[in-house]
Design an enzyme around this catalytic site. Structure first.
Site, PDB file in Angstrom:
ATOM      1  CB  ALA A  36      -6.838   6.081  -5.391  1.00  0.00           C
ATOM      2  NE  ARG A  46      -2.272  15.485 -15.983  1.00  0.00           N
ATOM      3  CZ  ARG A  46      -2.188  14.473 -15.127  1.00  0.00           C
ATOM      4  NH1 ARG A  46      -1.167  14.369 -14.323  1.00  0.00           N
ATOM      5  NH2 ARG A  46      -3.144  13.553 -15.070  1.00  0.00           N
ATOM      6  CB  ALA A  65       5.944   1.031  -4.410  1.00  0.00           C
ATOM      7  CB  CYS A  67       3.002  -3.421  -5.698  1.00  0.00           C
ATOM      8  SG  CYS A  67       1.476  -2.537  -5.972  1.00  0.00           S
ATOM      9  NE  ARG A  95       3.735  15.256  -9.156  1.00  0.00           N
ATOM     10  CZ  ARG A  95       3.583  13.963  -9.313  1.00  0.00           C
ATOM     11  NH1 ARG A  95       2.426  13.402  -9.028  1.00  0.00           N
ATOM     12  NH2 ARG A  95       4.548  13.206  -9.765  1.00  0.00           N
ATOM     13  CG  ASP A 306      -7.140  -1.072  -3.122  1.00  0.00           C
ATOM     14  OD1 ASP A 306      -7.203  -1.053  -4.358  1.00  0.00           O
ATOM     15  OD2 ASP A 306      -6.256  -1.675  -2.483  1.00  0.00           O
ATOM     16  CD1 TRP A 457       3.116 -20.658 -36.787  1.00  0.00           C
ATOM     17  CD2 TRP A 457       1.280 -19.398 -36.580  1.00  0.00           C
ATOM     18  NE1 TRP A 457       2.563 -20.539 -38.031  1.00  0.00           N
ATOM     19  CE2 TRP A 457       1.418 -19.773 -37.935  1.00  0.00           C
ATOM     20  CE3 TRP A 457       0.205 -18.587 -36.215  1.00  0.00           C
ATOM     21  CZ2 TRP A 457       0.520 -19.375 -38.913  1.00  0.00           C
ATOM     22  CZ3 TRP A 457      -0.691 -18.203 -37.193  1.00  0.00           C
ATOM     23  CH2 TRP A 457      -0.530 -18.586 -38.524  1.00  0.00           C
TER      24      TRP A 457
HETATM   25  C1  LIG Z   1       2.072  -6.666  -0.731  1.00  0.00           C
HETATM   26  C2  LIG Z   1       1.191  -6.075  -1.796  1.00  0.00           C
HETATM   27  C3  LIG Z   1       1.460  -6.347  -3.124  1.00  0.00           C
HETATM   28  C4  LIG Z   1       0.653  -5.802  -4.114  1.00  0.00           C
HETATM   29  N1  LIG Z   1       0.951  -6.060  -5.416  1.00  0.00           N
HETATM   30  C5  LIG Z   1       0.225  -5.491  -6.383  1.00  0.00           C
HETATM   31  C6  LIG Z   1       0.585  -5.664  -7.747  1.00  0.00           C
HETATM   32  O1  LIG Z   1       1.570  -6.343  -8.069  1.00  0.00           O
HETATM   33  N2  LIG Z   1      -0.189  -5.074  -8.693  1.00  0.00           N
HETATM   34  C7  LIG Z   1      -1.270  -4.304  -8.375  1.00  0.00           C
HETATM   35  O2  LIG Z   1      -1.927  -3.763  -9.276  1.00  0.00           O
HETATM   36  N3  LIG Z   1      -1.623  -4.111  -7.079  1.00  0.00           N
HETATM   37  C8  LIG Z   1      -0.910  -4.672  -6.088  1.00  0.00           C
HETATM   38  N4  LIG Z   1      -1.242  -4.447  -4.780  1.00  0.00           N
HETATM   39  C9  LIG Z   1      -2.433  -3.655  -4.460  1.00  0.00           C
HETATM   40  C10 LIG Z   1      -2.110  -2.173  -4.453  1.00  0.00           C
HETATM   41  O3  LIG Z   1      -1.063  -1.903  -3.589  1.00  0.00           O
HETATM   42  C11 LIG Z   1      -3.368  -1.414  -4.032  1.00  0.00           C
HETATM   43  O4  LIG Z   1      -4.395  -1.742  -4.922  1.00  0.00           O
HETATM   44  C12 LIG Z   1      -3.145   0.089  -4.033  1.00  0.00           C
HETATM   45  O5  LIG Z   1      -2.192   0.445  -3.076  1.00  0.00           O
HETATM   46  C13 LIG Z   1      -4.460   0.807  -3.739  1.00  0.00           C
HETATM   47  O6  LIG Z   1      -4.223   2.173  -3.676  1.00  0.00           O
HETATM   48  P1  LIG Z   1      -5.241   3.146  -2.923  1.00  0.00           P
HETATM   49  O7  LIG Z   1      -4.653   4.501  -3.007  1.00  0.00           O
HETATM   50  O8  LIG Z   1      -6.612   2.927  -3.426  1.00  0.00           O
HETATM   51  O9  LIG Z   1      -5.284   2.628  -1.428  1.00  0.00           O
HETATM   52  P2  LIG Z   1      -4.146   2.496  -0.321  1.00  0.00           P
HETATM   53  O10 LIG Z   1      -2.848   2.115  -0.925  1.00  0.00           O
HETATM   54  O11 LIG Z   1      -4.727   1.602   0.728  1.00  0.00           O
HETATM   55  O12 LIG Z   1      -4.013   3.962   0.237  1.00  0.00           O
HETATM   56  C14 LIG Z   1      -5.025   4.565   0.989  1.00  0.00           C
HETATM   57  C15 LIG Z   1      -4.388   5.635   1.844  1.00  0.00           C
HETATM   58  O13 LIG Z   1      -5.417   6.326   2.527  1.00  0.00           O
HETATM   59  C16 LIG Z   1      -5.000   6.586   3.854  1.00  0.00           C
HETATM   60  N5  LIG Z   1      -6.189   6.742   4.680  1.00  0.00           N
HETATM   61  C17 LIG Z   1      -7.136   5.808   4.954  1.00  0.00           C
HETATM   62  N6  LIG Z   1      -8.103   6.331   5.735  1.00  0.00           N
HETATM   63  C18 LIG Z   1      -7.765   7.623   5.941  1.00  0.00           C
HETATM   64  C19 LIG Z   1      -8.364   8.668   6.664  1.00  0.00           C
HETATM   65  N7  LIG Z   1      -9.502   8.491   7.329  1.00  0.00           N
HETATM   66  N8  LIG Z   1      -7.754   9.885   6.685  1.00  0.00           N
HETATM   67  C20 LIG Z   1      -6.583  10.082   6.031  1.00  0.00           C
HETATM   68  N9  LIG Z   1      -5.973   9.097   5.326  1.00  0.00           N
HETATM   69  C21 LIG Z   1      -6.556   7.890   5.280  1.00  0.00           C
HETATM   70  C22 LIG Z   1      -4.171   5.357   4.224  1.00  0.00           C
HETATM   71  O14 LIG Z   1      -3.269   5.646   5.272  1.00  0.00           O
HETATM   72  C23 LIG Z   1      -3.471   5.060   2.901  1.00  0.00           C
HETATM   73  O15 LIG Z   1      -2.215   5.681   2.807  1.00  0.00           O
HETATM   74  C24 LIG Z   1      -0.444  -4.981  -3.762  1.00  0.00           C
HETATM   75  C25 LIG Z   1      -0.723  -4.707  -2.417  1.00  0.00           C
HETATM   76  C26 LIG Z   1       0.092  -5.232  -1.443  1.00  0.00           C
HETATM   77  C27 LIG Z   1      -0.184  -4.919  -0.006  1.00  0.00           C
END
Ligand SMILES: Cc1cc2nc3c(=O)[nH]c(=O)nc-3n(C[C@H](O)[C@H](O)[C@H](O)COP(=O)(O)OP(=O)(O)OC[C@H]3O[C@@H](n4cnc5c(N)ncnc54)[C@H](O)[C@@H]3O)c2cc1C
Length: 474
Positions: A36, A46, A65, A67, A95, A306, A457
């Site tokens: 995100a 962009r 990744a 996932c 970027r 998330d 089908w």
């Molecule tokens: C094993 C596994 C398999 C998955 N498979 C799938 C799949 O097949 N398909 C799918 O759609 N989704 C899948 N997911 C879910 C997907 O990985 C998550 O939905 C996605 O990573 C969410 O992205 P995000 O950026 O919101 O959060 P995150 O990936 O949790 O990233 C948040 C980031 O914020 C940082 N952060 C947090 N607090 C702070 C702070 N206070 N200061 C600075 N940095 C901070 C963290 O270190 C982290 O890097 C899977 C997840 C796992 C663990």
């Protein structure tokens, strides 16, 4: 809220910042550097090439990744590099996003519009004043407060570091003896880890507290998953609750099941405390409350991924369904809107897919259990089709479930399981749901056919026509 901050001005400010007090005013600050956060940073850049964008990430990696971690642990992905979509120096050069890894946001001061962060390497406190802010702090695995949960050999799977640790642990001990693993939780991550560990040669036991696996899908699909696990020698213990862990001569035991290692796959909770402590409103499941533009209750502050809630396309209600797909889409829109746009995030369907050994399972929209919970009147239509024409060798059965509102014929949800081309077929149905289609229109769609890829089908059409017949008969 629009940001007029120009790169030129910020650079001019920088001298003051680092010399006199650690304050740095920028156009947009993003907290969190994965799906995100990086999508938000890239979209903002962009849309407004003049805006200064700063990304704070508490870990050492960005844009990874998660996932793919099960496939990294199994060895299908060879190195950590394979998990990285973007490295900090590429984000900075390519970027023009200023990336601070090892930088943890500890507080958001809404009044003075600044983020207070700690540089984890030096311990120094740094303040980032912002015009706009995107919170993309993600989620954390749920770790039950049970005796022995901190023992060595008990892991969660979320961050790259988790994957590295688990792989190292298996490399270290797996060469000495045939290891045993317990996976707690029969959801997507638990199931993927069963396959991953089994591929590494471990003997795996899966413990699930309810009476079925893959609770995010209906029981018909969960049963197929259980069959495939058992076929691959995974021991499945259902309706069993883990009450604690013991460490016995270097091994961990979870209740009466002995193991060398334990993987906790018990779901995730949103990292929303930072927002909450700043006085930003929380919503469903304690995720950050957002409007259709992904704006939070604080002006100029957005949330995505998330850590945030979303609107469900079918029910129109707020939900918490943490997925990488949503994180990327929400991040992009939050980033755009943080530059002053008003793009609407159109919601989620919970479209998800996974592979458990040779079985592909996928879902979109509401399952039967969810439709019941939401109070829908529905029929469940179940058909079995094939992935290829009968005349063509090696076709595999495809099991389809539709959840349909009988009064209108509207599709509310769909699930599929099979060994070939199930996962991507669900996307056709996600498109139908996104556009509110009924089974009459779905049955009339012009889908492609050639013997190696489909039946004339397609199972998608067969299920729609079966639903239409049942509705007409009623
Ligand atoms: C094993 C596994 C398999 C998955 N498979 C799938 C799949 O097949 N398909 C799918 O759609 N989704 C899948 N997911 C879910 C997907 O990985 C998550 O939905 C996605 O990573 C969410 O992205 P995000 O950026 O919101 O959060 P995150 O990936 O949790 O990233 C948040 C980031 O914020 C940082 N952060 C947090 N607090 C702070 C702070 N206070 N200061 C600075 N940095 C901070 C963290 O270190 C982290 O890097 C899977 C997840 C796992 C663990």
């Amino acid at each position: 809220m629009l940001f007029l901050t120009r790169k030129r001005r910020c650079l001019d400010n920088k001298a003051n910042v680092y010399k006199e007090n650690p304050m740095h005013r920028v156009g947009l600050v993003i907290i969190g550097g994965d799906a995100a956060g990086m999508s938000a940073a890239s979209a903002a850049r962009r849309v407004n090439p003049e805006l200064e964008v700063i990304l704070l990430e508490k870990g050492e990696y960005i844009s990874y990744a998660a996932c793919s971690l099960p496939y990294f642990i199994s060895g299908e992905l060879r190195s950590v590099e394979d998990l990285l979509a973007l490295k900090p120096h590429v984000a900075e050069k390519g970027r023009e996003i200023k990336v601070f890894t090892g930088s943890e946001a500890r507080a958001i001061d809404l009044e003075r519009r600044r983020v207070i962060a700690i540089d984890r390497r030096t311990g120094q406190e740094v303040h980032y004043a912002f015009d706009g802010l995107v919170i993309a702090t993600g989620a954390s695995p749920i770790v039950p407060q049970l005796a022995g949960v901190d023992l060595k050999g008990i892991f969660t799977i979320r961050r790259i570091e988790d994957g590295i640790e688990v792989r190292r642990f298996i490399d270290q001990w797996g060469s000495k003896r045939r290891m045993k693993a317990v996976v707690v939780g029969g959801g997507h991550i638990g199931l993927e880890m069963c396959e991953s560990l089994s591929k590494r040669g471990l003997k795996v036991t899966l413990i699930e507290k309810t009476d079925r696996l893959l609770g995010t899908m209906d029981v018909e699909i969960g049963d197929k998953v259980e069959e495939v696990l058992q076929r691959h020698g995974i021991e499945v213990l259902k309706e069993k609750t883990v009450s604690g862990f013991k460490g016995v001569s270097g091994r961990v035991s979870s209740g009466d099941v002995e193991a060398d290692m334990v993987i906790l796959g018990m779901g995730v909770k949103p990292n929303s405390d930072l927002a909450k402590d700043a006085g930003i409103e929380l919503g469903v499941a304690s995720a950050i409350k957002v409007n259709e533009h992904l704006g939070t209750s604080a002006e100029g502050v957005y949330a995505a991924g998330d850590c945030a809630e979303a609107i469900h396309v079918v029910t129109g209600k707020k939900v918490y369904i943490p997925l990488g797909t949503t994180a990327n889409r929400q991040g992009g829109i939050a980033g755009e809107n943080a530059t002053g746009r008003k793009t609407v995030f159109k919601g989620v369907l919970g479209t998800a897919m996974t592979k458990v050994f040779e079985l592909e399972v996928a879902r979109t929209g509401l399952t039967g259990s969810e439709a019941t919970r939401e109070g829908f009147d529905f029929i469940k239509v179940e058909v079995r089709g094939s992935s290829r024409s009968k005349a063509y060798p090696q076709g595999k059965p495809i099991h389809v479930l539709y959840i349909v509102e009988p009064r209108t014929g509207r599709l509310l949800g769909a699930e599929m399981a099979g060994e070939e081309w199930v996962a991507l077929r669900i996307d056709t149905l996600a498109s139908c749901l996104f556009n509110g289609m009924d089974v009459f229109d779905i049955g009339a769609m012009d889908l492609g056919y050639a013997p190696p890829f489909a039946t004339v089908w397609d199972p998608i059409l067969i299920a729609a026509n079966e639903a239409a017949k049942r509705i007409s008969r009623a």
